[in-house]
Motif scaffolding. Structure first.
Motif, PDB file in Angstrom:
ATOM      1  N   GLU A  70       1.788  -6.225  -8.736  1.00 37.33           N
ATOM      2  CA  GLU A  70       2.052  -5.213  -7.720  1.00 37.33           C
ATOM      3  C   GLU A  70       3.193  -4.336  -8.211  1.00 37.33           C
ATOM      4  O   GLU A  70       4.218  -4.830  -8.662  1.00 37.33           O
ATOM      5  CB  GLU A  70       2.444  -5.881  -6.412  1.00 37.33           C
ATOM      6  N   SER A 103      -5.704   2.803  -6.331  1.00 36.99           N
ATOM      7  CA  SER A 103      -5.702   2.952  -4.877  1.00 36.99           C
ATOM      8  C   SER A 103      -4.341   2.575  -4.318  1.00 36.99           C
ATOM      9  O   SER A 103      -3.749   1.573  -4.714  1.00 36.99           O
ATOM     10  CB  SER A 103      -6.775   2.057  -4.247  1.00 36.99           C
ATOM     11  N   CYS A 105      -2.153   0.870  -1.692  1.00 36.56           N
ATOM     12  CA  CYS A 105      -2.459  -0.295  -0.847  1.00 36.56           C
ATOM     13  C   CYS A 105      -1.276  -0.700   0.022  1.00 36.56           C
ATOM     14  O   CYS A 105      -1.231  -1.828   0.515  1.00 36.56           O
ATOM     15  CB  CYS A 105      -2.931  -1.471  -1.702  1.00 36.56           C
ATOM     16  N   THR A 168      -7.884  -3.394  -2.757  1.00 36.20           N
ATOM     17  CA  THR A 168      -6.737  -2.484  -2.645  1.00 36.20           C
ATOM     18  C   THR A 168      -6.958  -1.311  -1.689  1.00 36.20           C
ATOM     19  O   THR A 168      -6.086  -1.039  -0.860  1.00 36.20           O
ATOM     20  CB  THR A 168      -6.281  -1.994  -4.028  1.00 36.20           C
ATOM     21  N   PRO A 169      -8.075  -0.574  -1.732  1.00 36.96           N
ATOM     22  CA  PRO A 169      -8.218   0.506  -0.749  1.00 36.96           C
ATOM     23  C   PRO A 169      -8.550   0.007   0.646  1.00 36.96           C
ATOM     24  O   PRO A 169      -8.337   0.719   1.636  1.00 36.96           O
ATOM     25  CB  PRO A 169      -9.364   1.348  -1.317  1.00 36.96           C
ATOM     26  N   LEU A 171      -7.306  -2.801   2.185  1.00 37.70           N
ATOM     27  CA  LEU A 171      -6.181  -3.374   2.911  1.00 37.70           C
ATOM     28  C   LEU A 171      -5.563  -2.380   3.895  1.00 37.70           C
ATOM     29  O   LEU A 171      -5.370  -2.709   5.078  1.00 37.70           O
ATOM     30  CB  LEU A 171      -5.142  -3.895   1.914  1.00 37.70           C
TER      31      LEU A 171
END
Length: 364
Positions: A70, A103, A105, A168-169, A171
């Motif tokens: 992350e 993306s 997130c 990721t997109p 969330l």
């Protein structure tokens, strides 16, 4: 549905999304227009200057799952970052010069920090490895303003289907659905529990609405089918799906028999080429001629000779691989270029092709 055609538009309809093309062109010129009145330019006034790229600094770098890190990014000055909405991507220019889409997130309400999550891809061209190994706290990079080709429409009933890093997109969409009080469900599939990021964060939203399905929890059993996954959809739900190509293909094939009635999806890899025909690209008027097989993209073929040719999405969305066409009749398959740009010779070789036997001469 033919997977070589552009994905459905925001409402699940097949074919190029002309509205998205217009929004994309608008977003490049007016990234901050949301919430402001749009002023018409008077005749004779100079055209607006291009929006400068964002300058970002890495403020956080941590491992959140096996082979997934992350990154938290902020303005070096600590200033406010441009707004974004669930589904938006950030195009990063890494210190090496590579350009990659990721993306967002994090929380759209957090205007001080962007968050992305990146899985290491061994044969992915080096972008993910650079992020994992080199972009530690304090590193600097640039980015385009966030753009959204996977917009969340906040339908009353929603099913979010994620495969691996495709979470990721989805969330931020789950967070938005929860905030709005929608009838939502989220299903996240993956190889193993330790490879699936954000599980605790998702379950904290509402454990009754989140289903996590790692393959290791079913030793010897077949992974859930697309029909199984779509079975989680409330009646009449809109489905948002992001994951590897086989998952998307299976969901598309099973969609008509599901209780859902709208499908939105985003790939994080190139779509398979099912109706391709062999053609040739020539690099410059006197340059080498390269054969493009029916099952490969022109971008992949050209990069074998010109590995410095930039690329990012492999989907005709970002425009990073844009080249100039000198001659030849192309088959445009992108979701980025306007008709005017195509008429002027712009071409995205990651998805565009040509009739069998045709030669496209590129200005390279």
């Amino acid at each position: 549905m033919d997977l070589t055609t552009p994905p459905p538009d925001l409402y699940g309809r097949p074919g190029p999304d002309r509205f998205l093309q217009r929004v994309t062109a608008f977003g490049d010129r007016y990234p901050r227009a949301m919430g402001r009145p749009l002023l018409r330019r008077r005749p004779g006034l100079a055209a607006p200057r291009p929006t400068p790229p964002l300058q970002l600094a890495v403020t956080g770098h941590r491992v959140i799952a096996t082979e997934v890190v992350e990154l938290r990014l902020a303005a070096p000055s600590g200033g406010t970052l441009p707004a974004w909405q669930p589904g938006a991507r950030l195009l990063l220019t890494l210190p090496s010069g590579r350009e990659r889409h990721y993306s967002l997130c994090g929380d759209p309400a957090d205007r001080a920090t962007y968050r992305i999550a990146v899985r290491r891809v061994a044969d992915g061209g080096g972008g993910s490895a650079e992020i994992h190994d080199d972009l530690h706290v304090g590193a600097r990079l640039t980015a385009r303003h966030p753009r959204n080709g996977f917009a969340f429409c906040a339908e009353p009933a929603v099913l979010l289907l994620a495969g691996g890093i495709g979470i990721t997109p989805l969330l931020p969409m789950a967070c938005e659905a929860h905030r709005l009080g929608l009838d939502w469900r989220l299903v996240h599939t993956g190889r193993s529990a330790d490879s699936m990021p954000f599980t605790d964060e998702l379950r904290a939203l509402d454990p009754d609405r989140v289903t996590v399905l790692p393959d290791t929890d079913r030793p010897g059993a077949e992974p859930p089918s697309a029909a199984d996954l779509l079975g989680y959809a409330p009646d009449g739900a809109a489905v948002y799906c992001c994951g590897p190509a086989p998952m998307l293909a299976a969901v598309q094939a099973a969609f008509e028999a599901s209780p859902a009635r709208a499908l939105h999806f985003e790939r994080f890899g190139a779509a398979p080429i099912l109706d391709g025909r062999p053609f040739t690209v020539q690099l410059g008027e006197d340059g080498p001629r390269l054969d493009v097989p029916a099952d490969r993209s022109a971008l992949d073929v050209v990069r074998e000779l010109r590995p410095d040719l930039p690329y990012s999405c492999h989907q005709g969305f970002c425009g990073t691989c844009r080249v100039q066409l000198r001659s030849g009749t192309p088959e445009h398959r992108d979701r980025r270029l306007t008709e005017e740009e195509r008429a002027a010779g712009a071409l995205l070789p990651c998805v565009s092709r040509a009739p069998e036997g045709e030669t496209l001469v590129l200005d390279l």
